[in-house]
Design a protein around this motif. Sequence first.
Motif, mmCIF file in Angstrom:
data_model
loop_
_atom_site.group_PDB
_atom_site.id
_atom_site.type_symbol
_atom_site.label_atom_id
_atom_site.label_comp_id
_atom_site.label_asym_id
_atom_site.label_seq_id
_atom_site.Cartn_x
_atom_site.Cartn_y
_atom_site.Cartn_z
ATOM 1 N N ASN A 1 18.331 -10.677 -3.992
ATOM 2 C CA ASN A 1 18.727 -9.287 -4.071
ATOM 3 C C ASN A 1 19.982 -8.902 -4.051
ATOM 4 O O ASN A 1 20.701 -8.248 -4.842
ATOM 5 C CB ASN A 1 18.240 -8.560 -2.950
ATOM 6 N N HIS B 1 21.458 -9.564 -7.630
ATOM 7 C CA HIS B 1 21.095 -8.658 -8.453
ATOM 8 C C HIS B 1 21.753 -7.506 -8.221
ATOM 9 O O HIS B 1 22.127 -6.813 -9.297
ATOM 10 C CB HIS B 1 19.223 -8.306 -8.435
ATOM 11 N N SER C 1 24.372 -6.133 -10.955
ATOM 12 C CA SER C 1 23.944 -4.878 -11.630
ATOM 13 C C SER C 1 25.038 -3.816 -11.668
ATOM 14 O O SER C 1 24.952 -2.832 -12.327
ATOM 15 C CB SER C 1 22.727 -4.213 -11.162
ATOM 16 N N CYS D 1 13.563 -4.871 -16.277
ATOM 17 C CA CYS D 1 14.923 -5.216 -16.441
ATOM 18 C C CYS D 1 14.797 -5.919 -17.691
ATOM 19 O O CYS D 1 14.831 -7.248 -17.580
ATOM 20 C CB CYS D 1 15.187 -6.018 -15.189
ATOM 21 N N TYR E 1 20.648 -6.716 -17.402
ATOM 22 C CA TYR E 1 21.926 -5.651 -17.139
ATOM 23 C C TYR E 1 23.000 -6.073 -18.378
ATOM 24 O O TYR E 1 24.160 -5.924 -18.133
ATOM 25 C CB TYR E 1 22.492 -6.159 -15.946
ATOM 26 N N LEU F 1 21.710 -11.649 -16.320
ATOM 27 C CA LEU F 1 20.670 -12.442 -16.271
ATOM 28 C C LEU F 1 20.251 -12.988 -17.702
ATOM 29 O O LEU F 1 19.185 -13.596 -17.907
ATOM 30 C CB LEU F 1 19.243 -11.462 -15.717
ATOM 31 N N ASN G 1 10.413 -13.138 -9.943
ATOM 32 C CA ASN G 1 10.342 -11.639 -10.168
ATOM 33 C C ASN G 1 9.564 -10.988 -8.867
ATOM 34 O O ASN G 1 8.317 -10.449 -9.014
ATOM 35 C CB ASN G 1 9.780 -10.983 -11.226
#
Length: 368
Positions: free
Chosen positions: A5, A8, A12, A182, A186, A194, A277
Amino acid sequence: MNLLNDYHRLVSGSSHGLFATGARTGLSLLSGGYRVAIGTRNFLYDSGLKSTYKPPRPTISIGNITLGGTGKTPLVAWLAGQLLTLGHHPGFISRGYKSGKRSHGSSACDEAVCEDGPLNDEGHELALKFGDVPHVQHKKRRRAITELLSRHPATDVLLLDDAFQHRQVSRSLDIVLIDASCPFGYMRIFPRGLLREPVSSLRRADFIIVTHADLVTAEELATLLNDLYKVTPTTPVALACHVPLAIYTRDAGRVPFHLWYKENRHSRLMAFSGIGNPAGFRATLKSSGLAVAGAHVFPDHFDYAKANVASMLDWKADQTDADFLVTTMKDWVKLDAVKTRTPLIALEVGIKFLLGEEELLQAVTAIF
């Protein structure tokens, strides 16, 4: 916060501060080198300066352009089921992340071994469904193909899992999956984002499947489809989502989902997973009508055998007043040694097409 997390949030742009800004700058520099390497490699193959191996059987590749889970294993299972129904004899070929040369060709999952150990988690998951379908895992796909066909010469079609970037082997049909939640990582190349390679690489695909199409709004889906059309206007696109097929329990084995749900629809679940995921897994649980009281994320390909997690999982179940601990099939096949006080179950999901299933079947049958 879980490291996945954190990563990400970093790539992001949702995490702020001097450290986050500096980290993103460093990742951008690394991405530049990675982009050059990928671009050079693709140029060599596109120009014919690097040759590809053409397998002696029709070959279907299933892959993606981003890191993380897009639902490849359910699609591989769907393709295998369709091919078997049509009277074909498929074989699975995969790299086998965290494994060496590994194969499976018997009806018992526990016998899914080669010279140096068992199949990895995705391999065992497929073996539970297709025990008689041979499967060879090796980082060199050509070697895996040679071995599989030498052992199982009746195999008449090869399914290459996670092979979009593996260009050493040519394929009859190149399928790419894109996660609607997603889709383009990004918009940055790993490790700044990613993406495994630029979005323009989608022009190599013969068919695109947008997964988790039910987890975004109609406007977001329309924007994604428009973006895909701009990149590769002639490539057919299908829309799909994941649906529950069954619940696996230690006592009753595989139970059709509707039967288990009928008896346990008021139960509270504590979810955990070690997949690419985890958010998609939780969303599938909730969309299935299950009450998710809490969730815990382990790293992708987490090795439960080397970690004492039973007490921690029971503690989390107690904290959330959960009746069951629920995980994915990818995790389930690695949990034999984990003995929890709270009943442990796994959700088996399948792929459901919202659009484009007939076109995909036509593309599959056209390779023979």
